[in-house]
Design a protein around this motif. Structure first.
Motif, short mmCIF file in Angstrom:
data_model
loop_
_atom_site.label_atom_id
_atom_site.label_comp_id
_atom_site.label_asym_id
_atom_site.label_seq_id
_atom_site.Cartn_x
_atom_site.Cartn_y
_atom_site.Cartn_z
N PHE A 70 33.01 38.95 49.53
CA PHE A 70 32.45 38.24 48.38
C PHE A 70 31.07 37.65 48.66
CE2 PHE A 70 37.15 37.34 47.69
CZ PHE A 70 37.32 38.41 46.83
N LEU A 71 30.63 37.72 49.91
CA LEU A 71 29.42 37.02 50.33
C LEU A 71 28.17 37.48 49.58
CD1 LEU A 71 28.35 34.81 52.14
CD2 LEU A 71 28.01 36.53 53.93
N ASP A 72 27.97 38.78 49.42
CA ASP A 72 26.76 39.25 48.73
C ASP A 72 26.70 38.71 47.31
OD1 ASP A 72 25.87 40.63 50.95
OD2 ASP A 72 26.61 42.59 50.26
N SER A 73 27.81 38.74 46.62
CA SER A 73 27.86 38.23 45.24
C SER A 73 27.57 36.73 45.20
CB SER A 73 29.23 38.52 44.63
OG SER A 73 29.34 37.95 43.36
N ILE A 74 28.18 35.99 46.11
CA ILE A 74 27.97 34.54 46.15
C ILE A 74 26.52 34.21 46.47
CG2 ILE A 74 28.50 32.42 47.43
CD1 ILE A 74 31.39 33.54 47.72
N MET A 75 25.92 34.92 47.42
CA MET A 75 24.54 34.63 47.81
C MET A 75 23.54 35.14 46.76
SD MET A 75 25.10 32.71 50.27
CE MET A 75 23.50 32.35 50.98
N SER A 76 24.02 35.87 45.80
CA SER A 76 23.19 36.31 44.68
C SER A 76 23.36 35.40 43.46
CB SER A 76 23.56 37.75 44.31
OG SER A 76 22.96 38.13 43.12
#
Length: 188
Positions: A112-118
């Motif tokens: 989920f990290l890419d989505s959260i950091m976006s």
């Protein structure tokens, strides 16, 4: 013939209370007030009517879950009970804004990290984002998502100063409507 009173499974009772007070009150025929509360006696009667317990539930059974539950999910005040946090239903007055600690944490899965950091931290299937006061609690929460666990540090002090509203869930859980990515960093 034994005269012992059958014991209640408090984990099952806590789950039933969570479903009623956080997710599906209508399933047991109760209506929550705008702050998410209901008369303790109403919840007790509804849970007993639902059945499936080895004996009739008592107010003491509910208070056992409230007072000794490891996650402090519930609060009782003036004869009313409510879930402190974790609602998937919309409530008008469930949370009271409060000044957060300087730093909070959020545990999640690497996937989920890419989505959260976006996009930042969003409530997704809940009404509100859950944050932890310590890394250990965040790890425990993050592990539930499966895969590699990642811990995010939230600059809550700066976020609050710049307009993000925080709410106290309990001693180790804080809540926010959302947390923009500008206040997030990956904990190493």
């Amino acid at each position: 013939m034994s005269s012992e009173t059958p014991s209640i499974n408090y984990v099952s009772l806590s789950k039933a209370m969570s479903k009623a007070l956080r997710h599906r009150p209508e399933r047991i025929g109760i209506t929550l007030a705008p702050d998410g509360s209901v008369e303790l006696s109403v919840l007790l009667a509804a849970l007993n009517q639902r059945g499936g317990w080895p004996r009739t539930l008592t107010e003491a059974d509910i208070m056992e879950v409230v007072e000794h539950g490891s996650k402090q999910r519930f609060a009782v005040e003036d004869g009313r009970i409510r879930a402190r946090y974790g609602h998937s239903i919309s409530l008008d007055e469930a949370y009271v804004p409060d000044a957060p600690p300087a730093v909070l944490y959020h545990g999640t899965s690497q996937r989920f990290l890419d989505s959260i950091m976006s996009e930042g931290l969003l409530p997704m299937g809940r009404q509100i984002v859950h944050l932890s006061t310590d890394v250990e609690t965040a790890w425990a929460v993050g592990r539930r998502h499966g895969g590699k666990t990642v811990i995010l540090t939230v600059d809550a002090e700066r976020a609050a100063k710049e307009g993000v509203t925080f709410y106290r869930g309990n001693e180790s859980t804080w809540l926010a409507d959302c947390v923009p990515v500008t206040y997030l960093s990956v904990t190493e």
